[in-house]
Scaffold this active site. Structure first.
Site, PDB file in Angstrom:
ATOM      1  N   HIS A 177      84.523 -59.520  14.914  1.00  0.00           N
ATOM      2  CA  HIS A 177      84.348 -58.282  15.671  1.00  0.00           C
ATOM      3  C   HIS A 177      83.770 -58.537  17.069  1.00  0.00           C
ATOM      4  CE1 HIS A 177      83.796 -54.030  16.281  1.00  0.00           C
ATOM      5  NE2 HIS A 177      84.112 -53.743  15.044  1.00  0.00           N
ATOM      6  N   HIS A 191      83.565 -51.476   7.269  1.00  0.00           N
ATOM      7  CA  HIS A 191      83.147 -52.862   7.519  1.00  0.00           C
ATOM      8  C   HIS A 191      82.261 -53.462   6.426  1.00  0.00           C
ATOM      9  CE1 HIS A 191      85.213 -52.618  11.209  1.00  0.00           C
ATOM     10  NE2 HIS A 191      84.251 -52.242  12.025  1.00  0.00           N
ATOM     11  N   GLU A 229      90.665 -56.979  16.573  1.00  0.00           N
ATOM     12  CA  GLU A 229      90.258 -57.368  15.224  1.00  0.00           C
ATOM     13  C   GLU A 229      91.515 -57.606  14.395  1.00  0.00           C
ATOM     14  OE1 GLU A 229      87.357 -54.217  13.961  1.00  0.00           O
ATOM     15  OE2 GLU A 229      87.655 -53.679  16.039  1.00  0.00           O
TER      16      GLU A 229
HETATM   17  C1  BGC Z   1      86.123 -49.552  14.344  1.00  0.00           C
HETATM   18  C2  BGC Z   1      85.421 -48.486  15.137  1.00  0.00           C
HETATM   19  C3  BGC Z   1      83.948 -48.688  14.990  1.00  0.00           C
HETATM   20  C4  BGC Z   1      83.609 -50.068  15.495  1.00  0.00           C
HETATM   21  C5  BGC Z   1      82.156 -50.416  15.445  1.00  0.00           C
HETATM   22  C6  BGC Z   1      85.723 -50.876  14.873  1.00  0.00           C
HETATM   23  O1  BGC Z   1      86.311 -51.876  14.123  1.00  0.00           O
HETATM   24  O2  BGC Z   1      87.509 -49.399  14.358  1.00  0.00           O
HETATM   25  O3  BGC Z   1      85.792 -47.195  14.715  1.00  0.00           O
HETATM   26  O4  BGC Z   1      83.224 -47.731  15.685  1.00  0.00           O
HETATM   27  O5  BGC Z   1      84.319 -51.014  14.765  1.00  0.00           O
HETATM   28  O6  BGC Z   1      81.519 -49.901  14.371  1.00  0.00           O
END
Ligand code: BGC
Length: 342
Positions: free
Chosen positions: A176, A107, A307
């Protein structure tokens, strides 16, 4: 018609600036978005009886968003999802990002687009946030100008992402939000019926990096082409939850992605997008330790994320849809979150 109002949400520590909150309201929806991380902090949706509930997980105050927390409601960039070992090559040159989710980059890095203050501009039916991600930010090549625009149209919240690069760089932007259509703070999402318009998905290794295979969903737990009730489905297949990219059918035009129906309230969320994939994440890492809005604590599986994005680790997997943005090109993607009752 939508109305837009703005107010102060909070002050960042050490003179970091003022975070503002924008309220977008239509007959059917009320959305709160803050200029910290372009974060959706509340989304009120009516049920079959016309009673509104907030259907996104989050915090009442800015402090909540500044602590270590799992990206509630935020925009993710420069590259959403995982990049294997935080390493990739562009035109022969190797780049190294911080490893913030061992052994990978997740991310956007240590301080991704979710952890910065954006510049807001009020529109007649929404709000646009912009920022310039400097050359080398979090290890990514080149400067990136970014615009994220939220608009409201009746029961539909539309999110448009645009970007321009000064050097070739991977770009993958998403939102998210964690939804619970029974109302945030409800203990789980097991009574939600989920449909995802994907014939294939990406199997992952133990670090959640796609192994490279584009697998058929047919005959597996990943076949969500017809609605499944989530709790029963997870039990039937002995799954800990979903945290996978589904490969969407359709081109770069607007196409159907997913539908989630909560029968008890009647609330329906339909997602459409221009993106080639969606990470369906069922809040597997939530553990009930955060203090959310209205005393909520958010245990495992108390929210789901859809997402919409490019496929994870696309920068290292040449057979995945292209993720590089080059100077002179424009990144332009849109996702539609459409709420209704049924
Ligand atoms: C990911 C997860 C992660 C979450 C929060 C999601 O987009 O796929 O693996 O734990 O975000 O961090």
């Amino acid at each position: 018609m939508a109305s837009v109002t703005r107010a102060v949400f909070g002050e960042l520590p050490s003179g970091g600036g003022t975070v503002e909150k924008f309220q977008l309201q239509s007959d059917l929806l009320r959305v709160h978005i803050i200029s910290w991380g372009c974060t959706i902090t509340a989304l009120e949706v009516k049920d079959r009886q016309g009673r509104a509930s907030d259907v996104v997980l989050g915090f009442a105050e800015l402090e909540g968003y500044l602590q270590k927390q799992p990206y509630f409601g935020a925009v993710i960039g420069r590259v959403a999802n995982r990049i294997a070992k935080g390493t990739f090559k562009v035109d022969g040159k190797e780049y190294h990002l911080a490893i913030n989710k061992e052994p990978n980059s997740l991310h956007g890095g240590v301080r991704g687009f979710d952890k910065v203050l954006w510049t807001p501009r009020v529109l007649s039916n929404g709000v646009q946030f912009s920022r310039v991600s400097p050359d080398g930010e979090e290890g990514y090549p080149g400067e990136l100008k970014v615009w994220v625009t939220y608009t409201l149209d009746g029961g539909e919240l539309v999110v448009n992402y645009r970007a321009q690069a000064s050097q070739a760089t991977p770009v993958n932007l998403t939102n998210h939000s964690y939804f619970n259509l029974a109302g945030q703070g409800s203990p789980n999402i097991y009574d939600h019926e989920v449909t995802i318009e994907a014939d294939t998905y990406l199997p992952v290794d133990e670090t959640l990096i796609p192994i490279g295979e584009v697998a058929l969903v047919q005959g597996t737990a990943f076949d969500l082409r017809k609605p499944v009730e989530l709790g029963k489905h997870l039990q039937d297949f002995q799954l800990n939850g979903f945290d996978h990219n589904f490969c969407l059918k359709g081109s770069k035009e607007k196409h159907f992605c997913a539908r989630v129906h909560h029968a008890a309230s009647g609330r329906v969320l339909d997602v459409y997008t221009t993106q080639p994939g969606v990470q369906f994440y069922t809040g597997n890492f939530l553990d009930g330790t955060l203090k959310g809005k209205n005393g909520a604590v958010y245990p495992k599986h108390s929210g789901f994320c859809l997402e919409t994005q490019n496929w994870p680790d696309a920068v290292n997997q040449p057979h995945f849809p292209p993720v590089l943005l080059r100077p002179g090109e424009e990144y332009d993607h849109t996702t539609w979150f459409k709420f209704s009752v049924a």
